[in-house]
Design an enzyme around this catalytic site. Structure first.
Site, mmCIF file in Angstrom:
data_model
loop_
_atom_site.group_PDB
_atom_site.id
_atom_site.type_symbol
_atom_site.label_atom_id
_atom_site.label_comp_id
_atom_site.label_asym_id
_atom_site.label_seq_id
_atom_site.Cartn_x
_atom_site.Cartn_y
_atom_site.Cartn_z
ATOM 1 N N GLU A 239 1.150 -1.688 2.088
ATOM 2 C CA GLU A 239 1.209 -0.050 2.613
ATOM 3 C C GLU A 239 2.258 -0.139 3.391
ATOM 4 O O GLU A 239 2.233 -0.419 4.803
ATOM 5 C CB GLU A 239 -0.174 0.161 3.177
ATOM 6 C CG GLU A 239 -1.535 0.368 2.444
ATOM 7 C CD GLU A 239 -1.525 1.157 1.139
ATOM 8 O OE1 GLU A 239 -0.461 2.151 1.166
ATOM 9 O OE2 GLU A 239 -2.253 1.200 0.339
ATOM 10 N N CYS A 273 3.512 7.244 8.340
ATOM 11 C CA CYS A 273 4.311 6.785 7.395
ATOM 12 C C CYS A 273 4.461 8.007 6.443
ATOM 13 O O CYS A 273 5.320 7.989 5.450
ATOM 14 C CB CYS A 273 3.778 5.401 6.729
ATOM 15 S SG CYS A 273 1.721 5.741 6.382
#
Ligand code: ADP
Length: 515
Positions: A239, A273
């Site tokens: 990720e 993010c």
């Protein structure tokens, strides 16, 4: 501001005040192999107990977390500099919600599934079984240090694995807090171990041959981990970063879109993010929208405690990345609509909320992940141009499209190369644990959350059962005389309209020859 690191100790420094909060004992590198041995012993016991029994531990963990919620929120806030509200809303709540989701769905998702068996495999039954992988290594980052460690840990545990967590050295207090929560919830010994330390500790555990690596962090480190994992053929989920575009059409609810943009860009000081890192606005409403953005930014309070909207940055090195991108943009003609140039920044970790215009697609501020409170705003003239600019980076984590015309919004969403797209909101797809989460392009490999997020921590095993009554199978030896019968069998079976009488005749003839 930051005290010198003592050997064997990780200092937890408050980024908001610069004060040392605690020293956390590092895990010595020579303990890696012993940790894996303990984890393997724990995993063989943990995988033997039923999912229902595993869930009772997760229920206990949930109850401890609910009791300790305020203290966990304060630890997260102290360690990261984020406002208390963000600690509770974006770190603790999603973790609790994921436990609920797992409690509700894991027994169904992980039980043996019956699969239909084709006629050609007549007399057999087919199933898929989910077998725990063993020891899962979770390496987590500092921006949401609780949620981004806990959700993969909980998923891996529910699926029957033991876990070694290597939390970020930037937020070691949260790592310690997680270790204590599992102890308080009385998980069996070594089912969850926490390895405290920096990247050397992360690298040593990566080399320790876990059965799965779940990594959240930068693209650079993700590639290093994937290289090691490739050498040992270890499956991974990565990720990584994002540079999420937000596309605002003229027909959007502009009041909502402006508030959404400011929250989406500046929540957690932009250290998300999935934060809105590029704002594309249809030219006809561009000046009006810019004005609205400035007004929304003007009312925000920066600081600590319960009343703050914006906290401090978390990681000193990140401040320099933000500075570099902003300086490059200003040197190339960018205009500051809010905030100040880096030359005027103070020494502390509270950066001004900075809206930037007159930027071009080739600037770092548009191409590279900022992870800070910078929002570049760019006008666009057509749907195609907006899509092409939005798709014009190496990232593809999340995106948002804002319009009252749902058909147009859906059409644009379908064209974005992105792990997720939110229409008329930002970031929030991550909050539905029934949806897959993960990135396209350099934003990562793999998806978690939902059934896939449990099953990926298992070997997916195909099982075929035969009653074992027949002496032999038609495709077994000897082949003598079988070729013309198979020809008839397959031609009758695969032709557009199946010829069942011919199929049965050739099948019975084959059976006869197989006795
Ligand atoms: P960020 O600082 O943006 O969170 P990093 O990728 O630097 O991203 O760090 C994420 C996590 O990866 C942290 O826990 C860090 O200690 C760990 N880490 C950094 N380098 C390595 C490495 N070479 N091998 C394994 N883990 C690492």
């Amino acid at each position: 501001m930051h005290s010198v690191k003592q050997p064997g100790l990780l200092p937890a420094i408050s980024p908001a005040t610069g004060k040392k909060l605690a020293d956390i004992k590092e895990t010595p590198l020579h303990q890696v192999s012993e940790s894996y041995s303990r984890a393997r012993r724990a995993s063989s016991k943990w995988s033997d107990i039923s999912i229902t029994a595993r869930l009772t531990y997760l229920k206990k963990l949930k109850s401890v977390m609910v009791d300790e919620m305020d203290s966990i929120a304060r630890t997260i806030s102290d360690d990261t500099g984020k406002p208390l509200t963000e600690a509770i809303v974006a770190d603790i709540m999603p973790t609790l919600d994921s436990i609920d989701h797992i409690i509700k769905h894991s027994e169904k998702d992980l039980r043996r599934q019956k699969i239909s068996t084709p006629v050609l495999l007549f007399g057999k039954k087919s199933f898929i079984e989910y077998m725990p992988r063993g020891v899962v290594l979770v390496i987590s980052p500092w921006n949401y240090p609780f949620q981004l460690a806990m959700v993969p840990i909980i998923s891996a545990l529910a699926a029957g694995n033991s876990v070694i967590l290597k939390p970020s050295e930037v937020t070691p207090l949260v790592g310690k807090c997680i270790e204590e929560l599992f102890a308080q919830a009385e998980f069996p010994q070594n089912t969850v171990q926490v390895a405290h330390g920096g990247k050397e500790v992360g690298a040593a555990f990566t080399k320790g041959k876990p059965d799965y690596i779940f990594f959240t962090g930068s693209v650079r480190t993700g590639k290093i981990i994937q290289e090691q994992a490739a050498r040992d053929l270890i499956p991974t989920t990565l990720e990584l970063g994002g540079k999420d575009p937000m596309i605002v059409f003229a027909d959007a609810n502009l009041e909502r879109a402006a508030k959404g943009a400011v929250w989406g860009a500046f929540t957690n000081s932009g250290q998300v993010c999935m934060s809105a890192e590029r704002l594309y606005v249809e030219r006809s409403v561009y000046p009006e929208f810019l004005q609205r953005l400035k007004e929304e930014v003007g009312i925000l309070r920066q600081g600590t405690g319960e009343e703050a909207d914006i906290g401090s940055m978390t990681f000193p090195a990140q401040r320099e990345i933000v500075r570099g991108q902003l300086e490059e943009a200003i040197q190339n003609g960018a205009v500051l609509e809010t905030g100040t140039s880096p030359a005027e920044w103070g020494d502390d970790m509270f950066l001004p909320l900075t809206i930037v215009t007159n930027v071009t697609q080739d600037m770092k501020i548009i191409q590279e992940e900022t992870f800070g409170p910078l929002l570049p705003v760019v006008p666009f003239d057509s749907e195609d141009e907006a899509v092409s600019m939005a798709n014009g980076t190496v990232f593809g984590l999340n995106a948002s499209v804002w319009s009252r015309d749902m058909e147009k919004a859906r059409r644009v969403a379908s064209q974005l190369v992105s792990g997720a797209v939110v229409i008329n909101d930002v970031i929030i797809s991550v909050a539905n644990h029934g949806l897959p989460f993960g990135g396209a392009k350099e934003s990562g490999i793999g998806r978690y959350h939902g059934s896939g997020g449990l099953r990926m921590f298992c070997h997916e095993k195909a099982i075929v059962e035969d009653t074992g009554k027949n002496a032999a199978e038609i495709q077994w030896y000897p082949y003598r005389g079988k070729y013309p019968l198979f020809l008839q069998l397959f031609q009758s079976y695969f032709k557009e309209k199946r010829d069942w009488p011919k199929f049965v005749k050739s099948y019975l003839a084959l059976l006869k020859r197989s006795k």
